[in-house]
Design a protein around this motif. Structure first.
Motif, short mmCIF file in Angstrom:
data_model
loop_
_atom_site.label_atom_id
_atom_site.label_comp_id
_atom_site.label_asym_id
_atom_site.label_seq_id
_atom_site.Cartn_x
_atom_site.Cartn_y
_atom_site.Cartn_z
N LYS A 79 -3.51 11.33 8.36
CA LYS A 79 -4.68 10.46 8.23
C LYS A 79 -5.25 10.53 6.82
CE LYS A 79 -6.10 10.69 13.08
NZ LYS A 79 -7.18 11.15 14.03
N ILE A 80 -5.22 11.71 6.23
CA ILE A 80 -5.72 11.87 4.86
C ILE A 80 -4.86 11.07 3.89
CG2 ILE A 80 -6.03 13.53 2.99
CD1 ILE A 80 -6.76 15.62 5.09
N VAL A 81 -3.54 11.19 4.01
CA VAL A 81 -2.64 10.46 3.12
C VAL A 81 -2.82 8.95 3.31
CG1 VAL A 81 -0.24 10.05 2.49
CG2 VAL A 81 -0.98 12.35 3.15
N TYR A 82 -2.95 8.53 4.56
CA TYR A 82 -3.13 7.11 4.85
C TYR A 82 -4.40 6.59 4.18
CZ TYR A 82 -3.96 2.83 7.49
OH TYR A 82 -4.22 1.53 7.83
N GLN A 83 -5.51 7.32 4.27
CA GLN A 83 -6.76 6.89 3.67
C GLN A 83 -6.66 6.85 2.15
OE1 GLN A 83 -9.71 9.56 5.24
NE2 GLN A 83 -9.92 8.45 7.17
N LEU A 84 -6.00 7.85 1.57
CA LEU A 84 -5.86 7.87 0.11
C LEU A 84 -5.11 6.65 -0.39
CD1 LEU A 84 -4.97 11.63 -0.53
CD2 LEU A 84 -7.12 10.47 -1.07
N LEU A 85 -4.04 6.28 0.29
CA LEU A 85 -3.23 5.16 -0.17
C LEU A 85 -3.88 3.81 0.12
CD1 LEU A 85 0.37 6.36 0.78
CD2 LEU A 85 -0.74 6.41 -1.45
N THR A 86 -4.56 3.68 1.24
CA THR A 86 -5.17 2.39 1.58
C THR A 86 -6.46 2.15 0.80
OG1 THR A 86 -6.26 3.46 3.48
CG2 THR A 86 -4.18 2.28 3.88
N LEU A 87 -7.18 3.21 0.43
CA LEU A 87 -8.40 3.05 -0.36
C LEU A 87 -8.12 2.91 -1.85
CD1 LEU A 87 -10.77 5.66 1.38
CD2 LEU A 87 -10.85 3.17 1.57
N HIS A 88 -6.92 3.26 -2.25
CA HIS A 88 -6.58 3.21 -3.68
C HIS A 88 -6.58 1.77 -4.19
CE1 HIS A 88 -4.22 3.54 -7.39
NE2 HIS A 88 -4.63 4.79 -7.42
N GLU A 89 -6.99 1.63 -5.46
CA GLU A 89 -7.02 0.32 -6.10
C GLU A 89 -6.15 0.34 -7.34
OE1 GLU A 89 -11.09 -0.36 -6.99
OE2 GLU A 89 -11.74 -0.49 -4.90
N GLY A 90 -5.37 -0.69 -7.53
CA GLY A 90 -4.53 -0.78 -8.71
C GLY A 90 -3.19 -0.10 -8.54
N PRO A 91 -2.39 -0.03 -9.61
CA PRO A 91 -1.03 0.51 -9.52
C PRO A 91 -1.00 2.03 -9.36
CG PRO A 91 -1.56 -0.02 -11.80
CD PRO A 91 -2.71 -0.51 -10.97
N ASP A 113 7.80 6.23 5.97
CA ASP A 113 8.31 4.95 5.51
C ASP A 113 7.18 3.98 5.21
OD1 ASP A 113 11.05 4.42 5.00
OD2 ASP A 113 11.50 4.90 7.08
N PHE A 114 6.10 4.04 5.98
CA PHE A 114 4.96 3.18 5.71
C PHE A 114 4.30 3.56 4.39
CE2 PHE A 114 0.35 2.25 6.21
CZ PHE A 114 0.45 0.87 6.21
N PHE A 115 4.22 4.86 4.12
CA PHE A 115 3.67 5.31 2.84
C PHE A 115 4.51 4.79 1.68
CE2 PHE A 115 2.04 9.33 5.17
CZ PHE A 115 1.00 8.59 5.72
N ILE A 116 5.83 4.88 1.82
CA ILE A 116 6.72 4.39 0.75
C ILE A 116 6.55 2.89 0.56
CG2 ILE A 116 9.12 4.11 0.06
CD1 ILE A 116 9.76 6.69 1.50
N TYR A 117 6.35 2.17 1.66
CA TYR A 117 6.14 0.72 1.56
C TYR A 117 4.86 0.42 0.77
CZ TYR A 117 4.93 -4.03 2.92
OH TYR A 117 4.57 -5.35 2.89
N LEU A 118 3.78 1.16 1.03
CA LEU A 118 2.54 0.96 0.28
C LEU A 118 2.75 1.25 -1.20
CD1 LEU A 118 -0.12 2.58 2.67
CD2 LEU A 118 0.33 0.15 2.30
N LEU A 119 3.53 2.30 -1.50
CA LEU A 119 3.80 2.63 -2.90
C LEU A 119 4.64 1.55 -3.58
CD1 LEU A 119 4.61 6.42 -2.42
CD2 LEU A 119 2.58 5.46 -3.52
N SER A 120 5.60 0.99 -2.87
CA SER A 120 6.42 -0.07 -3.45
C SER A 120 5.58 -1.29 -3.80
CB SER A 120 7.54 -0.46 -2.48
OG SER A 120 7.01 -1.09 -1.32
N MET A 121 4.51 -1.52 -3.05
CA MET A 121 3.62 -2.64 -3.33
C MET A 121 2.70 -2.36 -4.52
SD MET A 121 4.52 -4.86 -1.09
CE MET A 121 3.17 -6.05 -1.13
#
Length: 366
Positions: A79-91, A109-117
């Motif tokens: 949940k912590i990782v999910y919040q960090l990635l979804t709240l992040h702004e920019g590259p 895999d979902f985390f990697i998908y967010l990073l690829s975006m």
């Protein structure tokens, strides 16, 4: 406000933290662990959302563990990782995730998908063993990160899709206990046209234990683990090679092709070679090569750690390298003796010195 209160406000020192330039705040946040960087949001309004724009994130599970969640930290940490990635702004250009102690990580895999975006360029994943399925995690979203320049993976399963054209920007590839067939690994390497550094760590011998490396830009190759044969088919710029051949490698003279291994290393300058020839030492010592196909005049540095003097084939291969590198400037040989007599060690070391005519020689007796 009363005149007395206004005078008190004017006498207060300026808020130094709030007045720091944005680039200075970025440097401070990058130097902090991710957890502490997020906590800076309480300092002031200017700092509140600044961590969201960080281009580099390093998330280590040990930094977030508490006594309450030592037994089952997976759910909370994800949940912590999910919040960090979804709240992040920019590259996010660099992302490091170390979760080797977690029980599982089903959302990787979902985390990697967010990073690829978010334009990920430098990706480091140290993953846990999947206890629920009894195997390494299968990463499918990885091959959507087409802007990668540096990739390091530990303990996972990858299978490039049939239409994958490679990471055409990748410079560094590090794979530690990554499950992939030898054929697909060779194909992956050959499709990374800009690859300069390759690190492979293989703890278990795969079914097909031959790796073919076709990398025209490769400059550094570091291998550790079990292997039967490594074929360097196209490495004209390879200058540094480190081989740590672990016990269990099937390095027989007729299938490892010790001599052929160096046939394509025209630019080699630095070699670190840990032998593992104990199985054939007694059976076929007469098959040991006496010289490489040609003298490698560019080799300046040679390190031979862990030479076992009782293994005749191993010692003869060591002589072969010394004869084929006529312009050595630095030589380091670490020798050991499995027997009881110390005289054998001194005798073999003297023999090695006879083949060395360089200004800097270090012989380490163990």
């Amino acid at each position: 406000m009363s005149p007395k209160g206004r005078r008190r406000c004017r006498s207060l020192p300026p808020d130094i933290l709030s007045n720091l330039p944005d680039n200075i705040i970025d440097v401070i946040l990058i130097c902090l662990p991710c957890k502490e960087a997020v906590r800076t949001n309480i300092l002031s309004k200017k700092w509140r959302y600044h961590w969201r724009r960080l281009t580099e994130l390093t998330i280590d599970q040990s930094h977030w563990s508490t006594e309450e969640d030592l037994l089952y930290p997976t759910s909370k940490f994800l949940k912590i990782v999910y919040q960090l990635l979804t709240l992040h702004e920019g590259p996010i250009t660099k992302f490091t995730l170390n979760i080797t102690k977690l029980r599982s990580c089903p959302e990787i895999d979902f985390f990697i998908y967010l990073l690829s975006m978010n334009g990920i360029q430098h990706l480091v994943l140290h993953l846990p063993w999947n206890e629920d399925e009894g195997e390494a995690y299968k990463l499918s979203s990885l091959f959507t990160c087409l802007q990668l320049r540096h990739l390091a993976l530990e303990n996972c399963f990858i299978h490039p899709p049939s239409n994958f054209q490679g990471f055409d920007r990748l410079i560094t590839l590090e794979l530690c206990d990554v499950t992939i067939s030898s054929e697909l690994l060779g194909s992956l390497i050959s499709h990374c046209s800009l690859l300069e550094k390759l690190v492979l760590v293989i703890s278990q011998v795969p079914v097909s234990n031959m790796i073919e490396i076709n990398a025209p830009k490769l400059k550094s190759f570091d291998f550790s683990g079990c292997i039967s044969y490594i074929s360097l088919t196209n490495v004209p710029l390879l200058t540094k090679v480190s081989l740590d051949l672990c016990e269990g490698s099937s390095l027989e003279a007729h299938n490892f092709h010790f001599v052929k291994f160096f046939k394509s290393c025209f630019a080699l300058e630095h070699l670190d070679f840990q032998f593992c020839f104990e199985e054939i030492d007694i059976a076929k010592p007469d098959e040991a090569p006496t010289r490489l196909p040609f003298d490698h005049n560019r080799v300046k540095r040679l390190c031979l750690p862990g030479i076992v003097l009782e293994h005749t084939y191993e010692t003869l291969c060591c002589f072969c390298l010394l004869r084929s590198f006529p312009y050595l400037e630095y030589l380091e040989i670490e020798v050991s003796n499995d027997g009881d007599g110390c005289g054998d060690v001194a005798h073999k070391v003297l023999i090695l010195r006879k083949y060395v005519d360089t200004p800097s020689v270090l012989i380490v007796e163990v």
